[in-house]
Design a protein around this motif. Structure first.
Motif, PDB file in Angstrom:
ATOM      1  N   GLU A 180       0.817  -1.234   0.000  1.00 13.67           N
ATOM      2  CA  GLU A 180       0.000   0.000   0.000  1.00 13.67           C
ATOM      3  C   GLU A 180       0.845   1.276   0.000  1.00 13.67           C
ATOM      4  O   GLU A 180       0.362   2.333  -0.429  1.00 13.67           O
ATOM      5  CB  GLU A 180      -1.016   0.008   1.155  1.00 13.67           C
ATOM      6  CG  GLU A 180      -0.442  -0.042   2.552  1.00 13.67           C
ATOM      7  CD  GLU A 180      -0.187  -1.475   3.036  1.00 13.67           C
ATOM      8  OE1 GLU A 180      -0.033  -2.385   2.205  1.00 13.67           O
ATOM      9  OE2 GLU A 180      -0.099  -1.656   4.257  1.00 13.67           O
ATOM     10  N   ASP A 181       2.096   1.186   0.442  1.00 14.15           N
ATOM     11  CA  ASP A 181       2.933   2.401   0.446  1.00 14.15           C
ATOM     12  C   ASP A 181       3.841   2.477  -0.776  1.00 14.15           C
ATOM     13  O   ASP A 181       4.751   3.305  -0.846  1.00 14.15           O
ATOM     14  CB  ASP A 181       3.814   2.422   1.706  1.00 14.15           C
ATOM     15  CG  ASP A 181       2.959   2.496   2.949  1.00 14.15           C
ATOM     16  OD1 ASP A 181       1.877   3.113   2.885  1.00 14.15           O
ATOM     17  OD2 ASP A 181       3.366   1.913   3.977  1.00 14.15           O
ATOM     18  N   LYS A 182       3.631   1.587  -1.735  1.00 20.47           N
ATOM     19  CA  LYS A 182       4.551   1.531  -2.888  1.00 20.47           C
ATOM     20  C   LYS A 182       3.949   2.133  -4.157  1.00 20.47           C
ATOM     21  O   LYS A 182       4.517   2.023  -5.240  1.00 20.47           O
ATOM     22  CB  LYS A 182       4.939   0.064  -3.183  1.00 20.47           C
ATOM     23  CG  LYS A 182       5.593  -0.647  -2.019  1.00 20.47           C
ATOM     24  CD  LYS A 182       6.973  -0.097  -1.778  1.00 20.47           C
ATOM     25  CE  LYS A 182       7.663  -0.823  -0.647  1.00 20.47           C
ATOM     26  NZ  LYS A 182       8.879  -0.152  -0.227  1.00 20.47           N
ATOM     27  N   GLY A 183       2.780   2.724  -4.035  1.00 22.65           N
ATOM     28  CA  GLY A 183       2.110   3.235  -5.229  1.00 22.65           C
ATOM     29  C   GLY A 183       2.293   4.737  -5.424  1.00 22.65           C
ATOM     30  O   GLY A 183       2.404   5.508  -4.470  1.00 22.65           O
ATOM     31  N   TYR A 184       2.322   5.132  -6.678  1.00 24.16           N
ATOM     32  CA  TYR A 184       2.341   6.546  -7.066  1.00 24.16           C
ATOM     33  C   TYR A 184       1.134   6.776  -7.966  1.00 24.16           C
ATOM     34  O   TYR A 184       0.981   6.075  -8.970  1.00 24.16           O
ATOM     35  CB  TYR A 184       3.591   6.894  -7.895  1.00 24.16           C
ATOM     36  CG  TYR A 184       4.902   6.690  -7.192  1.00 24.16           C
ATOM     37  CD1 TYR A 184       5.460   5.414  -7.082  1.00 24.16           C
ATOM     38  CD2 TYR A 184       5.604   7.772  -6.673  1.00 24.16           C
ATOM     39  CE1 TYR A 184       6.679   5.226  -6.458  1.00 24.16           C
ATOM     40  CE2 TYR A 184       6.836   7.585  -6.048  1.00 24.16           C
ATOM     41  CZ  TYR A 184       7.363   6.316  -5.941  1.00 24.16           C
ATOM     42  OH  TYR A 184       8.565   6.125  -5.338  1.00 24.16           O
ATOM     43  N   PHE A 185       0.327   7.749  -7.620  1.00 17.72           N
ATOM     44  CA  PHE A 185      -0.817   8.100  -8.458  1.00 17.72           C
ATOM     45  C   PHE A 185      -0.431   9.330  -9.281  1.00 17.72           C
ATOM     46  O   PHE A 185       0.090  10.304  -8.728  1.00 17.72           O
ATOM     47  CB  PHE A 185      -2.031   8.420  -7.570  1.00 17.72           C
ATOM     48  CG  PHE A 185      -3.207   8.944  -8.330  1.00 17.72           C
ATOM     49  CD1 PHE A 185      -4.118   8.073  -8.919  1.00 17.72           C
ATOM     50  CD2 PHE A 185      -3.415  10.316  -8.466  1.00 17.72           C
ATOM     51  CE1 PHE A 185      -5.211   8.558  -9.633  1.00 17.72           C
ATOM     52  CE2 PHE A 185      -4.500  10.802  -9.176  1.00 17.72           C
ATOM     53  CZ  PHE A 185      -5.394   9.915  -9.767  1.00 17.72           C
TER      54      PHE A 185
END
Ligand SMILES: C[S@@+](CC[C@H](N)C(=O)[O-])C[C@H]1O[C@@H](n2cnc3c(N)ncnc32)[C@H](O)[C@@H]1O
Length: 232
Positions: free
Chosen positions: A194-199
């Protein structure tokens, strides 16, 4: 004389990211065809090139955003008939498409329907800067290094396989995420990613936006021009 169809990638949004070759082909065109999702809406590709094609005939082609194959086929056929009529007269027609023509572009459908309808024409494809390369630049993110691997997926067709893809690849670019954030978040949480995403949204446009707080976006109405990059 045989007509010629050019597929021109117009990049992610910023006109200065058009290539010199794309500009040259647009300059030489008489007719520029552009895709759009709804008859009453503007074309995103046209919004990028409008200042360079003021004296050109613009042919707007509707490709609705639906998974209904029958509806899609009807529109692909109509679009091919319009472009085919010009090609049969020996015209050069430029089809301007967002990003790069090889990546989820309506160009592939247009070309295959033109062929199906028996048109005889030649084709030239001018590459464009794709959306995820532009997004990586905005984020100053290296997508893959050394022995790492990258996957590019389209959310609507791959949401059920996302977990498998995320297991295998080091970096996963997820396109067309606007209606799928909740489902994507669920998978990322299950996998501890969950902390590895970039929007990234509307990259290269005046209102471009990025965030690492994917959860914080759950209540927002997301733009069609949105993607998520998961970098493990
Ligand atoms: C039909 S695909 C077209 C991809 C395009 N051919 C390319 O090379 O990037 C449309 C999806 O690309 C992504 N996209 C395209 N342009 C974008 C932009 N400027 N900012 C963010 N995402 C973009 C979004 O995920 C959007 O839903």
């Amino acid at each position: 004389m045989k007509g010629k169809l050019y597929a021109v990638g117009v990049g992610p949004g910023e006109p200065s990211l058009l290539t010199i070759k794309a500009l040259k082909v647009l300059e030489e065109a008489r007719v520029v065809a552009v895709p759009k999702g709804k008859a009453e809406k503007g074309s995103l590709a046209l919004s990028i090139i409008k200042d360079y094609i003021k004296d050109k005939e613009v042919l707007e082609l509707v490709f609705p955003m639906t998974d209904n194959k029958e509806v899609l086929e009807e529109f692909w056929e109509k679009a091919a008939e319009k472009v085919g009529a010009l090609l049969e007269k020996g015209e050069k027609v430029v089809f301007a498409t967002l990003g790069d023509p090889s990546l989820y572009s309506t160009f592939s459908y247009l070309k295959s329907y033109l062929e199906k309808q028996g048109n005889s024409f030649s084709v030239e494809v001018i590459p464009g800067i794709n959306s995820f390369s532009a997004a990586a630049s905005l984020l100053q993110l290296s997508l893959v290094e050394g022995d790492q691997n990258l996957a590019v997926v389209s959310a609507p067709q791959n949401i059920s396989r996302l977990k498998e893809v995320l297991k295998i690849f080091d970096t996963v670019v997820i396109l067309k995420v606007n209606k799928y954030l909740e489902e994507i978040m669920k998978v990322l949480e299950e996998m501890g990613l969950e902390d590895k995403g970039y929007f990234v949204s509307r990259c290269g446009r005046e209102d471009e936006y990025f965030s690492r707080d994917l959860k914080g976006l759950l209540e927002e109405k997301l733009d069609y021009l949105s993607m998520i990059i998961v970098r493990k």
